[in-house]
Design a protein around this motif. Structure first.
Motif, PDB file in Angstrom:
ATOM      1  N   ILE A 293       0.866  -1.186   0.000  1.00 39.69           N
ATOM      2  CA  ILE A 293       0.000   0.000   0.000  1.00 39.69           C
ATOM      3  C   ILE A 293       0.901   1.234   0.000  1.00 39.69           C
ATOM      4  CG2 ILE A 293      -1.784   1.250   1.278  1.00 39.69           C
ATOM      5  CD1 ILE A 293      -2.757  -1.432   2.340  1.00 39.69           C
ATOM      6  N   THR A 294       0.586   2.200  -0.876  1.00 40.62           N
ATOM      7  CA  THR A 294       1.399   3.426  -0.960  1.00 40.62           C
ATOM      8  C   THR A 294       0.513   4.636  -0.659  1.00 40.62           C
ATOM      9  OG1 THR A 294       0.942   3.980  -3.268  1.00 40.62           O
ATOM     10  CG2 THR A 294       2.678   2.348  -2.878  1.00 40.62           C
ATOM     11  N   HIS A 295       1.141   5.819  -0.591  1.00 41.98           N
ATOM     12  CA  HIS A 295       0.361   7.045  -0.350  1.00 41.98           C
ATOM     13  C   HIS A 295      -0.613   7.321  -1.484  1.00 41.98           C
ATOM     14  CE1 HIS A 295       2.255   8.318   3.274  1.00 41.98           C
ATOM     15  NE2 HIS A 295       3.451   8.137   2.744  1.00 41.98           N
ATOM     16  N   ARG A 296      -0.267   6.835  -2.677  1.00 36.86           N
ATOM     17  CA  ARG A 296      -1.105   7.149  -3.846  1.00 36.86           C
ATOM     18  C   ARG A 296      -1.956   5.972  -4.294  1.00 36.86           C
ATOM     19  NH1 ARG A 296       2.055   9.708  -8.524  1.00 36.86           N
ATOM     20  NH2 ARG A 296      -0.043  10.455  -8.971  1.00 36.86           N
ATOM     21  N   GLY A 297      -1.654   4.768  -3.789  1.00 34.68           N
ATOM     22  CA  GLY A 297      -2.442   3.613  -4.233  1.00 34.68           C
ATOM     23  C   GLY A 297      -1.766   2.305  -3.894  1.00 34.68           C
ATOM     24  N   LEU A 298      -1.464   1.514  -4.943  1.00 25.42           N
ATOM     25  CA  LEU A 298      -0.973   0.152  -4.734  1.00 25.42           C
ATOM     26  C   LEU A 298       0.300  -0.087  -5.537  1.00 25.42           C
ATOM     27  CD1 LEU A 298      -4.395  -1.674  -5.318  1.00 25.42           C
ATOM     28  CD2 LEU A 298      -3.436  -0.905  -3.123  1.00 25.42           C
ATOM     29  N   SER A 299       1.244  -0.785  -4.904  1.00 21.63           N
ATOM     30  CA  SER A 299       2.464  -1.155  -5.617  1.00 21.63           C
ATOM     31  C   SER A 299       2.900  -2.531  -5.114  1.00 21.63           C
ATOM     32  CB  SER A 299       3.540  -0.084  -5.413  1.00 21.63           C
ATOM     33  OG  SER A 299       4.647  -0.359  -6.231  1.00 21.63           O
ATOM     34  N   GLY A 300       4.194  -2.817  -5.179  1.00 26.98           N
ATOM     35  CA  GLY A 300       4.695  -4.145  -4.793  1.00 26.98           C
ATOM     36  C   GLY A 300       4.715  -5.063  -6.006  1.00 26.98           C
ATOM     37  N   PRO A 301       5.475  -6.158  -5.933  1.00 27.99           N
ATOM     38  CA  PRO A 301       5.673  -7.001  -7.116  1.00 27.99           C
ATOM     39  C   PRO A 301       4.390  -7.516  -7.763  1.00 27.99           C
ATOM     40  CG  PRO A 301       6.882  -7.881  -5.206  1.00 27.99           C
ATOM     41  CD  PRO A 301       6.276  -6.589  -4.771  1.00 27.99           C
ATOM     42  N   ALA A 302       3.388  -7.910  -6.969  1.00 25.06           N
ATOM     43  CA  ALA A 302       2.160  -8.444  -7.587  1.00 25.06           C
ATOM     44  C   ALA A 302       1.487  -7.367  -8.443  1.00 25.06           C
ATOM     45  CB  ALA A 302       1.195  -8.944  -6.520  1.00 25.06           C
ATOM     46  N   ILE A 303       1.494  -6.137  -7.943  1.00 23.08           N
ATOM     47  CA  ILE A 303       0.823  -5.047  -8.668  1.00 23.08           C
ATOM     48  C   ILE A 303       1.651  -4.619  -9.881  1.00 23.08           C
ATOM     49  CG2 ILE A 303       0.174  -2.592  -8.440  1.00 23.08           C
ATOM     50  CD1 ILE A 303      -1.835  -4.626  -7.208  1.00 23.08           C
TER      51      ILE A 303
END
Ligand code: FDA
Length: 392
Positions: free
Chosen positions: A228-238
């Motif tokens: 979870i990021t300040h702007r939305g979603l990240s990380g390898p799956a995303i």
């Protein structure tokens, strides 16, 4: 002609092609617009460069012409790059899923490429952006701020649009069009997704939390961490699924990919009847995430034993398809790669030479071949460069 080969771009593909051509006795000049070569290599893999993957195959790449990458990938295997890394005494390790990273620093990979270029007699000019290119009799002429250079072969290795501060530019696409090539629509790939409105408000204060998920779009699924990021979603799956998802299309995020959530919840009701949902979910997710999810999906503070089957069913449905819809991506500012690019149907898959303009080659990210996260994009840079260099 001043040189046998002019290479535009001193990134992964350009440097690899340069020393491979130099080793064959060709006079090679590399022109780089930035003040230093290989800026993306230095930033890659969190500073440790995920330089290849133990399992590389055509299925790890996206392209409008999926057969195109097969020849180069079959001829240039991960072992080839690993042999080079070993020759230079660079220590590395497998992080996960076949991904190979330097133990120390991505600087070592760049230095290795530069040392190979020096040994092969390659000349490299930085702060020498190619400004214009003309086809001349028997070759090409390139104009830069530092002068004008000619060669019988021109290799375009100027990369894609991602991260302008690291050299991302549309130069290669413009040049391709000028020289008669089609360029397929480009978009940001391996890129974080953005949320807006209520979903953003509901989750962005949990920025920094990571959880295991399965993200799916169309027929593709990736099981890995979501961040979870300040702007939305990240990380390898995303990042992985961002290559396959476009705004407006369905994206499914399964928070319980390991099984059937409804029966798991029923088991938990039996085993821990006096617990709250947030406590039970705390076994699966970071506590703050479990609490927020429970707040949003259970009638106020009910205990597990108080959940009626319809409520259990609704919670299970939300676990399997987390109701959160991204509205877009962070774009080229943070994207690791650019999808789309020079249409491969107009290139030879063995030499990467243009079918429109003899002596012109396109390699690396500028071409419409994009890899998954995990070392596949650098592998494409090495494989396409190696195939091209052999044919120069
Ligand atoms: P690249 O972009 O590397 O090089 C192109 C060069 O051309 C640049 O140096 C640019 O300045 C130059 N140029 C542009 N226009 C020019 C002009 N007009 N004249 C002269 N030169 C010009 N992949 C992977 O497999 N493992 C990883 O760990 C990572 N990590 C990663 C992190 C980050 C932050 C990013 C942005 C990207 C990655 N990638 C990655 C992706 C990988 O970096 C990318 O796929 C390759 O660098 C592509 O190599 P190219 O040589 O094709 O382009």
């Amino acid at each position: 002609m001043d040189y046998d080969v002019l290479i535009l771009g001193a990134g992964a593909a350009g440097l690899y092609c340069a020393f491979s051509a130099g080793q064959r006795g060709l006079r090679v000049l590399v022109l780089e617009s930035a003040n230093k070569p290989g800026k993306k290599i230095l930033m890659s893999g969190g500073g440790r460069c995920n330089f290849t993957n133990l399992e590389v195959g055509p299925a790890n790449y996206l392209s409008a012409n999926p057969h195109f990458c097969k020849s180069a990938l079959a001829r240039y295997r991960p072992e080839h790059f690993i042999a080079l890394v070993d020759k230079h005494g660079i220590a590395y390790h497998e992080k996960e899923l076949g991904q190979l990273f330097c133990d120390d620093s991505s600087k070592q990979i760049l230095q290795m490429l530069l040392d190979e270029c020096a040994a092969a007699g390659v000349r490299l000019l930085t702060s020498a952006a190619a400004e214009s290119v003309d086809a001349i009799d028997g070759g090409y002429r390139v104009q830069t701020a530092q002068g004008r250079y000619t060669a019988s072969k021109l290799v375009v290795a100027s990369g894609g649009l991602s991260i302008p501060t690291l050299g991302g530019s549309d130069f290669g696409y413009r040049l391709a069009r000028q020289l008669g090539h089609s360029v397929l629509a480009t978009r940001a790939g391996l890129v974080p997704l953005t949320l807006s409105g209520k979903p953003l408000e509901q989750w962005n204060d949990l920025s920094g939390l990571a959880l295991p998920v399965e993200a799916s779009a169309g027929r593709m699924s990736f099981r890995n961490q979501l961040l979870i990021t300040h702007r939305g979603l990240s990380g390898p799956a995303i990042l992985q699924i961002s290559n396959y998802w476009q705004p407006g299309e369905p994206l499914r995020i399964d928070l319980f990919p390991q099984g059937e959530a409804e029966s798991w919840l029923a088991e938990q009701q039996q085993a821990r009847p006096a617990s709250e949902l947030r406590t039970v979910l705390g076994d699966l997710f970071p506590k703050r995430f479990a609490q927020r999810f429970a707040e949003l999906h259970t009638p106020a503070n009910k205990l597990m034993r108080q959940l009626i089957p319809a409520e259990r069913k609704a919670i299970a449905a939300a676990l399997h398809a987390w109701p959160i819809s991204p509205n877009g991506t962070e774009g080229y500012r943070t994207a690791e790669v650019t999808l789309g690019g020079v249409d491969t149907r107009e290139l030879s898959s063995t030499s990467f030479e243009s079918k429109r303009a003899p002596g012109l080659h396109f390699i690396g990210e500028v071409v419409d071949v994009t890899g998954w996260l995990g070392g596949y994009n650098f592998h494409w840079a090495w494989a396409s460069a190696s195939a091209c260099a052999t044919a120069l």
